[in-house]
Design an enzyme around this catalytic site. Structure first.
Site, PDB file in Angstrom:
ATOM      1  N   GLN A 258       0.837  -1.194   0.000  1.00 49.33           N
ATOM      2  CA  GLN A 258       0.000   0.000   0.000  1.00 49.33           C
ATOM      3  C   GLN A 258       0.879   1.254   0.000  1.00 49.33           C
ATOM      4  O   GLN A 258       2.090   1.178   0.191  1.00 49.33           O
ATOM      5  CB  GLN A 258      -0.883   0.009   1.247  1.00 49.33           C
ATOM      6  CG  GLN A 258      -0.096   0.001   2.548  1.00 49.33           C
ATOM      7  CD  GLN A 258      -0.915  -0.419   3.740  1.00 49.33           C
ATOM      8  OE1 GLN A 258      -2.131  -0.458   3.692  1.00 49.33           O
ATOM      9  NE2 GLN A 258      -0.264  -0.735   4.848  1.00 49.33           N
ATOM     10  N   HIS A 293     -11.582   4.929  18.419  1.00 51.35           N
ATOM     11  CA  HIS A 293     -10.959   3.771  19.068  1.00 51.35           C
ATOM     12  C   HIS A 293     -11.597   3.423  20.407  1.00 51.35           C
ATOM     13  O   HIS A 293     -11.664   2.238  20.763  1.00 51.35           O
ATOM     14  CB  HIS A 293      -9.457   4.017  19.215  1.00 51.35           C
ATOM     15  CG  HIS A 293      -8.742   3.998  17.887  1.00 51.35           C
ATOM     16  ND1 HIS A 293      -8.356   5.151  17.240  1.00 51.35           N
ATOM     17  CD2 HIS A 293      -8.383   2.958  17.077  1.00 51.35           C
ATOM     18  CE1 HIS A 293      -7.777   4.824  16.085  1.00 51.35           C
ATOM     19  NE2 HIS A 293      -7.777   3.514  15.965  1.00 51.35           N
ATOM     20  N   ASP A 315      -1.490   0.772  13.368  1.00 48.31           N
ATOM     21  CA  ASP A 315      -1.026   2.053  13.930  1.00 48.31           C
ATOM     22  C   ASP A 315      -0.857   1.998  15.444  1.00 48.31           C
ATOM     23  O   ASP A 315      -0.279   2.905  16.050  1.00 48.31           O
ATOM     24  CB  ASP A 315      -1.971   3.194  13.545  1.00 48.31           C
ATOM     25  CG  ASP A 315      -3.433   2.861  13.824  1.00 48.31           C
ATOM     26  OD1 ASP A 315      -3.729   2.266  14.883  1.00 48.31           O
ATOM     27  OD2 ASP A 315      -4.288   3.205  12.992  1.00 48.31           O
ATOM     28  N   GLU A 335      -0.951  -7.785  11.484  1.00 51.81           N
ATOM     29  CA  GLU A 335      -0.899  -6.698  10.490  1.00 51.81           C
ATOM     30  C   GLU A 335      -0.156  -7.200   9.255  1.00 51.81           C
ATOM     31  O   GLU A 335       0.891  -7.842   9.364  1.00 51.81           O
ATOM     32  CB  GLU A 335      -0.184  -5.480  11.087  1.00 51.81           C
ATOM     33  CG  GLU A 335       0.252  -4.428  10.095  1.00 51.81           C
ATOM     34  CD  GLU A 335      -0.911  -3.730   9.397  1.00 51.81           C
ATOM     35  OE1 GLU A 335      -0.790  -3.467   8.195  1.00 51.81           O
ATOM     36  OE2 GLU A 335      -1.941  -3.481  10.055  1.00 51.81           O
ATOM     37  N   ASP A 369      -1.049 -12.039   6.521  1.00 54.22           N
ATOM     38  CA  ASP A 369      -2.401 -11.806   6.031  1.00 54.22           C
ATOM     39  C   ASP A 369      -3.368 -12.439   7.028  1.00 54.22           C
ATOM     40  O   ASP A 369      -3.259 -13.636   7.340  1.00 54.22           O
ATOM     41  CB  ASP A 369      -2.568 -12.441   4.654  1.00 54.22           C
ATOM     42  CG  ASP A 369      -4.007 -12.404   4.176  1.00 54.22           C
ATOM     43  OD1 ASP A 369      -4.468 -11.326   3.769  1.00 54.22           O
ATOM     44  OD2 ASP A 369      -4.670 -13.470   4.229  1.00 54.22           O
ATOM     45  N   ALA A 370      -4.292 -11.650   7.552  1.00 60.93           N
ATOM     46  CA  ALA A 370      -5.164 -12.132   8.631  1.00 60.93           C
ATOM     47  C   ALA A 370      -5.975 -13.350   8.211  1.00 60.93           C
ATOM     48  O   ALA A 370      -6.165 -14.284   9.000  1.00 60.93           O
ATOM     49  CB  ALA A 370      -6.091 -11.004   9.082  1.00 60.93           C
ATOM     50  N   ASP A 387     -10.218  -4.465  13.000  1.00 59.93           N
ATOM     51  CA  ASP A 387     -10.020  -3.053  12.671  1.00 59.93           C
ATOM     52  C   ASP A 387      -9.363  -2.946  11.299  1.00 59.93           C
ATOM     53  O   ASP A 387      -8.227  -2.492  11.166  1.00 59.93           O
ATOM     54  CB  ASP A 387      -9.154  -2.395  13.756  1.00 59.93           C
ATOM     55  CG  ASP A 387      -9.054  -0.891  13.586  1.00 59.93           C
ATOM     56  OD1 ASP A 387      -9.899  -0.308  12.884  1.00 59.93           O
ATOM     57  OD2 ASP A 387      -8.122  -0.290  14.162  1.00 59.93           O
TER      58      ASP A 387
END
Length: 527
Positions: A258, A293, A315, A335, A369-370, A387
């Site tokens: 990304q 959050h 983040d 992540e 990768d989730a 999230d």
């Protein structure tokens, strides 16, 4: 007997026929690699700038394949002068393909005519690629006559192998090391040298001296233009990116996954506003991220919370909220992009916002990768917090699918709960209720709710638990006093939806039918 070293008609080939054919096929190989890089660059840029990678790929590939057919037909009369025609075609392709990404970026950033320019460039590149094959076939036959089947086999073998190399070079070499704009310019230079120099040198005796000088000068001009643009590409990228954002860009990096952009500005009162964007989509503003959050994390953690799993949230801001509970024994975060985790641990503005959450000994970070990671998971968790970025393309829509929530359900311990950030029920109500309906179809009882986050507007979540009893929306009294926004009365109101955003007649989202991509594209385009 083998063919003589010179052209049968006395055309000036000064190398053995076998070597001449090898050099032409090497040019085929290089040109095919360059052509595929142009295609992939257009597809990737479109998915970064406007999302919906399937649509972008469909537009680019269908237009280019159609244009290749047109280019092949248009090359018929050019076969009378194949050397000159091929040199001109390759010079034009190097220039158009090399500048394609830059032109598209400019069209998106300043002119707001992205799709028409995309179609025009894809057609031009495709037509030029299509003109290559008939001309190259003619050149091969000039070196040594052979039956059509063998000539086609040789030509397409070199072409397909070149496409393989170009297809692998783009994601693993060009994009991560040079970026979109510089990568395309670099390939344009390779295209010019491989397509023009080899052929002009090899067939120099078949081109008049004046024409030959003109073609060499043209190639030099193409290389000079590409080189000068490459030298100025950094400034152009800064200017064009800045045109896309209201605030000054403080950090920008293209990763294999990304584009990460951080902007920073000061209000009149002197309060900094740090914003994180992924592929141009806002992820948070430091001014009000606590609202998002707190609403995401604390209702879910009102239940069992000894072992917490966060999917996404690189983040570290969701993790900051999780670590407010001393009875959280472990907190695992998954992540995809390692660069995002690195920034969360080292970039000063992010570190200040997440309170060095990733340095806590209870935290375990997983780069994966989730979806794939969950498939091989054998652990169980008391709370799962999803999230993820909005599902505006197939790659992210799978993380909101029926199959994905089925994988999450397998990881839940008895009494466990899951919460999913679900987009805006006001701007994208079909998307929001499709997510809720998909979660319910995976065997969860759901409690949808929404809060006001000024940077996003009305923003929604779905709290879920396996079974038939919807989980209660509440807070643990031990943390309420430490929250800046959320309390019991805000949560009580959060379950009430206005008549204009209540449940819609929508379909669930699955891997086979990623309907969320269509909903997102339609709704946010009209927002």
């Amino acid at each position: 007997m083998s063919a003589p070293a010179t052209h049968p008609t006395g055309g000036g080939l000064r190398v053995p026929a076998r070597l001449a054919r090898t050099l032409v096929l090497a040019a085929v190989f290089a040109c095919a690699a360059c052509g595929l890089v142009y295609e992939l660059a257009l597809v990737a840029l479109g998915s970064y700038l406007v999302g919906n990678s399937v649509t972008q790929a469909s537009i680019v590939l269908s237009v280019m394949v159609f244009a290749m057919g047109i280019g092949s037909l248009a090359a018929k009369p050019l076969q009378k002068h194949p050397v000159v025609a091929f040199a001109v075609v390759e010079g034009a392709l190097a220039l158009v393909g090399g500048l394609s990404v830059l032109m598209l970026y400019a069209a998106f950033a300043w002119l707001d005519v992205y799709v028409p320019v995309l179609v025009l460039i894809a057609f031009a590149v495709g037509a030029l690629i299509g003109a290559e094959i008939p001309l190259l076939m003619t050149l091969l036959q000039r070196i040594r006559r052979q039956d059509a089947g063998s000539a086609v086999a040789d030509l397409f073998a070199a072409d397909y192998v070149g496409a393989l190399v170009g297809g692998l070079a783009f994601p693993f070499l060009l994009l991560p090391h040079f970026g979109h704009i510089k990568g395309a310019l670099l390939v344009g230079g390779v295209n010019a040298v491989a397509g023009i120099a080899v052929v002009l040198w090899l067939f120099r005796g078949q081109v008049a001296r004046v024409a030959r000088a003109g073609l060499w000068a043209g190639m030099a001009l193409v290389l000079a233009l590409l080189g000068a643009t490459y030298a100025l590409a950094g400034r152009f990228e800064e200017s064009s990116r800045q045109a896309l954002y209201d605030a000054p860009i403080a950090f920008d990096r293209q990763t294999p996954y990304q584009e990460i952009t951080i902007t920073r500005s000061l209000s009149l009162a002197g309060r900094p506003d740090v914003r994180l964007f992924l592929n141009g989509d806002l992820q948070f503003s430091s001014v009000d991220e606590y609202r998002y959050h707190e609403a995401l994390v604390h209702p879910a953690l009102a239940g069992p919370r000894g072992r917490v799993l966060i999917l996404g949230g690189g983040d570290g801001l969701a993790m900051r909220e999780v670590l407010k509970y001393p009875d959280v024994r472990s907190a695992t975060l998954v992540e995809l992009d390692p660069e995002m985790l690195h920034l969360a641990r080292t970039y000063p503005d992010l570190v200040a916002l997440n309170h060095r959450a990733f340095a806590d000994p209870r935290v375990r970070l997983v780069t994966a990768d989730a979806f794939s990671w969950l498939r091989g998971l054998r652990e169980q968790f008391d709370t799962v917090i999803v999230d993820m970025p909005d599902p505006d393309e197939v790659a992210t829509a799978k993380l909101y699918s029926l199959e994905f929530y089925g994988l999450v359900r397998r990881t839940l311990a008895p009494g466990a709960r899951m919460v999913v950030q679900s987009g805006s029920p006001y701007f994208a109500p079909k998307s929001f209720w499709s997510i809720q309906k998909t979660i319910a179809a995976a065997g969860f009882a759901t409690t949808p709710y929404h809060v006001d986050v000024p940077s996003f507007g009305d923003w929604g979540y779905v709290l879920a638990a396996p079974g038939s009893s919807p989980p209660a929306l509440r807070l643990d009294a031990r943390v309420t006093s430490g929250l800046r926004y959320l309390d019991g009365s805000v949560l009580a109101a959060a379950t009430v939806f206005g008549k204009d955003v209540r449940r819609r007649d929508v379909e669930i989202n699955t891997l086979d039918h990623p309907r969320l991509v269509g909903y997102e594209d339609q709704e946010w385009k009209n927002a």
